[in-house]
Design a protein around this motif. Structure first.
Motif, short mmCIF file in Angstrom:
data_model
loop_
_atom_site.label_atom_id
_atom_site.label_comp_id
_atom_site.label_asym_id
_atom_site.label_seq_id
_atom_site.Cartn_x
_atom_site.Cartn_y
_atom_site.Cartn_z
N HIS A 29 1.13 4.16 -3.06
CA HIS A 29 1.10 5.61 -2.92
C HIS A 29 2.25 6.25 -3.69
CE1 HIS A 29 -2.05 6.84 -0.01
NE2 HIS A 29 -2.01 5.57 0.34
N GLU A 44 -5.33 2.18 -3.26
CA GLU A 44 -5.87 0.83 -3.00
C GLU A 44 -6.16 0.09 -4.29
OE1 GLU A 44 -9.04 0.41 -0.30
OE2 GLU A 44 -8.10 1.56 1.31
N ILE A 99 -5.33 4.36 5.09
CA ILE A 99 -4.60 3.10 4.97
C ILE A 99 -5.00 2.19 6.12
CG2 ILE A 99 -2.32 2.01 5.06
CD1 ILE A 99 -1.18 4.51 3.74
N ILE A 150 0.84 -1.21 0.00
CA ILE A 150 0.00 0.00 0.00
C ILE A 150 0.87 1.26 0.00
CG2 ILE A 150 -0.22 0.00 2.53
CD1 ILE A 150 -2.83 1.20 -0.10
#
Length: 334
Positions: A34, A49, A245, A30
């Motif tokens: 980003h 996501e 997150i 994750i």
């Protein structure tokens, strides 16, 4: 082993563990998503996501050698030769420089792939120009594809490569994309080929955590994750509330471990400082302990910027304390 040396060795070991944990934190899919959302055109404006499924397999963290002839390994499966990234036990590869993080990303067309490499640096290196190293890394990631991602002279099968460098303790937040460009000097011919194969992204993280803004959102996320001063719950709060997150157990454990290592490094440095002060016969007092502590951290390989961030002592004061100590023959010159 006397107490000063023992504490210095321990501080150096904790520093190594801290560096390794920084890679593990960045290597969460994750977090990589980003980074992709801010650096690779195809994924810009996408929800991180939604990017995660495009990251193929588990990122290889600290195990793939950079050295020529060591990046790939050949195996035989079902009678067929298979070449892939060399992911042998890192102890077997001891002594070789290794990529921090390497992974493949499937493009949205479902067919093509790119290769990404992410490198984390506590500050700008003083012994060489960091861009030169980035050029070498991205070149290795391109050249090592021969025999792994393309055969013989099938150069059109070369995969696009990104080498992304996170450099901490900068004076300001920076994001730069360095890539190939064509300049017509005489005539204008459209030479066939892919100028987008070669990509370097330099991300400079300022010493101070920026406020959340769209243009610095990635810098705030990475700065919070890698901070040596923020506590676990503050880091998790930023990650969860500002970036949505999910705080899975592994991520929470890694953040907590990194925070504990930061605290352990500081406590060990303090202990080393006290031992060094006693060994040198210095008078008890905060100033002497501070000087000894700084010397111990310098011996463990910390830069002025790193010591300042961990201790709260200004870089100028650290240099002055070190210079005064050397001048007064209290410390051996580093």
């Amino acid at each position: 082993m006397n107490t000063e040396i023992k504490n210095t060795v321990q501080a150096s070991s904790q520093k190594s563990q801290y560096d390794e944990m920084a890679k593990q934190l960045i290597g969460h899919k994750i977090i990589l998503a980003h980074i992709l959302a801010k650096t690779v055109d195809e994924f810009k404006e996408m929800d991180p996501e939604d990017i995660v499924p495009f990251i193929e397999g588990d990122p290889l963290i600290g195990i793939v050698p950079v050295d020529p002839g060591r990046t790939n390994v050949q195996t035989v499966e079902k009678g067929q030769k298979v070449t892939g990234f060399n992911s042998e036990n890192s102890e077997i590869q001891e002594g070789f420089v290794r990529f921090d993080i390497v992974f493949y990303v499937r493009m949205k067309d479902g067919i093509s792939q790119i290769i990404l490499n992410v490198e984390a640096q506590k500050d700008k290196p003083s012994g060489y120009d960091i861009l030169n190293r980035a050029v070498f890394y991205v070149s290795r990631l391109i050249s090592s594809q021969k025999g792994r991602d393309f055969e013989n002279t099938n150069y059109n099968d070369i995969k696009r490569v990104y080498s992304i460098w996170l450099v901490m303790n900068m004076e300001e937040n920076i994001l730069a994309h360095i890539h190939l460009a064509k300049e017509d000097i005489l005539g204008a011919y459209n030479w066939p080929g892919n100028k987008e194969l070669f990509n370097i992204v330099m991300i400079g993280l300022s010493k101070e955590l920026p406020e959340y803004r769209e243009e610095t959102s990635l810098h705030r996320l990475l700065g919070a994750l890698l901070s040596a001063t923020l506590k676990t719950e503050r880091k998790l709060d930023i990650i969860k509330t500002e970036y949505n997150i999910p705080i899975e157990n592994k991520l929470r454990e890694d953040v907590d471990t990194m925070c504990n290592l930061s605290q352990g490094i500081w406590e060990t440095a303090e202990a080393a400082g006290r031992a060094a002060g006693e060994a040198a016969g210095r008078a008890a007092g905060e100033a002497a302990k501070e000087a000894s502590m700084i010397f111990a951290m310098r011996k463990a390989g910390y830069s002025y910027e790193e010591i300042a961030k961990i201790s709260g002592v200004t870089k100028e004061k650290i240099k002055r304390i070190e210079a005064d100590s050397i001048k007064n023959n209290n410390l051996t010159k580093l």
